[in-house]
Design a protein around this motif. Structure first.
Motif, PDB file in Angstrom:
ATOM      1  N   SER A   1      -0.468  18.802  20.495  1.00 15.89           N
ATOM      2  CA  SER A   1      -0.638  17.700  19.556  1.00 15.89           C
ATOM      3  C   SER A   1      -0.454  16.171  19.906  1.00 15.89           C
ATOM      4  O   SER A   1      -1.011  15.286  19.926  1.00 15.89           O
TER       5      SER A   1
ATOM      6  N   SER B   1      -6.119  21.394  14.952  1.00 13.75           N
ATOM      7  CA  SER B   1      -5.988  22.513  14.168  1.00 13.75           C
ATOM      8  C   SER B   1      -7.371  23.116  13.671  1.00 13.75           C
ATOM      9  O   SER B   1      -7.449  24.339  13.356  1.00 13.75           O
TER      10      SER B   1
ATOM     11  N   ASN C   1      -8.427  25.529  15.894  1.00 12.07           N
ATOM     12  CA  ASN C   1      -7.999  26.834  16.137  1.00 12.07           C
ATOM     13  C   ASN C   1      -8.293  27.777  14.843  1.00 12.07           C
ATOM     14  O   ASN C   1      -8.013  28.722  14.655  1.00 12.07           O
ATOM     15  N   LEU C   2      -8.455  27.124  13.647  1.00 11.18           N
ATOM     16  CA  LEU C   2      -8.770  27.601  12.482  1.00 11.18           C
ATOM     17  C   LEU C   2     -10.132  28.709  12.407  1.00 11.18           C
ATOM     18  O   LEU C   2      -9.767  29.684  12.101  1.00 11.18           O
TER      19      LEU C   2
ATOM     20  N   ALA D   1      -5.780  30.571  20.056  1.00 14.15           N
ATOM     21  CA  ALA D   1      -5.696  31.088  18.716  1.00 14.15           C
ATOM     22  C   ALA D   1      -6.146  32.472  18.487  1.00 14.15           C
ATOM     23  O   ALA D   1      -5.774  33.115  17.560  1.00 14.15           O
TER      24      ALA D   1
ATOM     25  N   ARG E   1      -3.574  24.885   9.208  1.00 14.85           N
ATOM     26  CA  ARG E   1      -4.573  24.085  10.122  1.00 14.85           C
ATOM     27  C   ARG E   1      -5.378  23.116   9.035  1.00 14.85           C
ATOM     28  O   ARG E   1      -6.013  22.100   9.366  1.00 14.85           O
TER      29      ARG E   1
ATOM     30  N   ASP F   1      -3.315  20.352   8.125  1.00 16.97           N
ATOM     31  CA  ASP F   1      -3.497  19.296   9.046  1.00 16.97           C
ATOM     32  C   ASP F   1      -4.709  18.471   8.963  1.00 16.97           C
ATOM     33  O   ASP F   1      -4.710  17.339   9.190  1.00 16.97           O
TER      34      ASP F   1
END
Length: 414
Positions: free
Chosen positions: A44, A61, A64-65, A124, A365, A368
């Motif tokens: 980050s 994020s 990653n989701l 992830a 996420r 975020d």
């Protein structure tokens, strides 16, 4: 009350650690999760350095989701049809390899935010496979009466890692740079891989022939027809999407506290400090029966603690209020995970854990992304405080409006 009785009643129940397989799994997670938290903080901060944009930190994020949703559901389905030990090893190797590549891009100083986002997405993917698999393993290696205590211990693992990891990450970033921070993760992850290798064989017990869309949909239908499970997911999504301020930490550190990386470490550790405290004193938590009502109230406390943290200008008050929220969050996670594991039959536990992982990992996420996007419109304070207020109001309205959830008592059926 004797000291021994007080300890048994209020402190975390450690009896699950008497089982060797669980003890190795728990210790491996405890070590590797510290490294994972270091990478989260470093990535980050690296995105912030490259872009100076909270929106791009939110995009990290989002990257990653997508794999968390896709591979979380798929990984949970696979965990119901193949040996869970083998699947845990496969997912661990994917995560470890991606960590080494993240380290390499930092060593080569490639300065590509798109490459970093892509590598974090691969990382992830490994997490999306291992997390539901590990959750489905726990009820197989422990008796049912020790599962709630095991979940409290799991929460303690994540909380300790979330405290130590960001603090180590902040120090490493300040003193040695991004590559050194990622190297810590690469080394510590080996403990989790070792624990997976030492597990006994865990072949499937149900009649599912192969994973696929039909199998995933069966798991989703099971949740939809079980209101208590469905609402436990809904209130957690409200908590994370509306109130989580994590994507705003780099901007807060830069604009309010001079951009000190150690301050960033404190901000990222604050909620976990409260989580550690909540997990250590979780003895009474595992004996709460009105879990639906309790979940609603404790998530409202989380939202209001975020509001308070957003209104103060002292770093230590910010840390203190976020710690209160972290304690509320860890208490809610113990109840939600125990309900899910003990309500689902073993042949569906992988799928249930897949959905749980998608919600637990995907919700933050989305939170975020929400925080980063609203900060560009309403500013740092507006995004932070407004999100906490929205969480507290929404969870009280939704949680209290569903009688089966509001009146749910543990151990009295689905």
């Amino acid at each position: 009350m004797a000291i021994g009785d007080w300890v048994k009643r209020y402190l975390v129940d450690t009896r699950p650690l008497e089982t060797p397989a669980y003890r190795r799994l728990w210790f491996g997670q405890a070590v590797s999760h510290v490294g994972m938290a270091v990478t989260v903080v470093a990535a980050s901060q690296q995105v912030w350095v490259l872009t100076e944009s909270s929106l791009w930190v939110g995009f990290l994020s989002l990257a990653n989701l997508i794999p968390l949703v896709v591979f979380g559901l798929w990984g949970g389905a696979v965990a119901d049809v193949m040996d869970r030990r083998k699947l845990l090893i496969i997912g661990s190797l994917i995560a470890w390899t991606s960590t080494l590549l993240i380290l390499l891009q930092a060593l080569l100083d490639l300065r590509s935010v798109h490459l970093l986002l892509g590598l974090m997405a691969v990382n992830a993917t490994g997490f999306a496979i291992t997390s539901p698999t590990r959750g489905a393993i726990i009820p197989r290696i422990l008796p049912a009466e020790r599962v709630p205590a095991a979940n409290a211990l799991q929460s303690l693992v994540y909380s300790v890692g979330a405290v130590a990891g960001p603090m180590i990450g902040g120090v490493m970033l300040a003193s040695a740079g991004f590559a050194a921070a990622y190297a810590v993760d690469a080394v510590l992850f080996s403990a989790g891989l070792y624990a997976a290798l030492r597990l006994p064989a865990l072949p499937p017990t149900g009649g599912v022939a192969k994973p696929g869309a039909k199998v995933v949909l069966e798991g989703l239908r099971y949740i939809l027809v079980t209101p208590v499970l469905l609402m436990s997911f809904v209130v957690d999504i409200i908590a994370m999407v509306f109130a989580l301020p994590r994507a705003l930490f780099p901007e807060l550190a830069a604009t309010r506290f001079g951009g000190d990386e150690v301050v960033l470490g404190w901000l990222n550790s604050a909620m976990a400090i409260g989580s550690v405290t909540g997990a250590l004193f979780s003895g009474r938590v595992t004996r709460v029966t009105r879990q639906g009502l309790a979940l609603t109230l404790v998530i409202a406390v989380w939202g209001m603690s975020v509001v308070a943290a957003g209104l103060v200008h002292s770093l230590w008050l910010v840390v203190a209020f976020l710690a209160v929220g972290g304690a509320a969050d860890v208490i809610s996670s113990v109840w939600r995970q125990s309900i899910l594991q003990l309500h689902a039959p073993d042949e569906m536990r992988g799928r249930m854990q897949g959905v749980f992982m998608v919600v637990v990992a995907g919700g933050p996420r989305l939170g975020d992304l929400r925080a980063g996007a609203t900060a560009t419109v309403f500013g740092l304070t507006g995004a932070w405080v407004g999100g906490g207020l929205a969480c507290a109001v929404a969870v009280l309205i939704v949680g209290l409006a569903v009688p089966s959830f509001r009146n749910y008592r543990s151990g009295r059926g689905k």
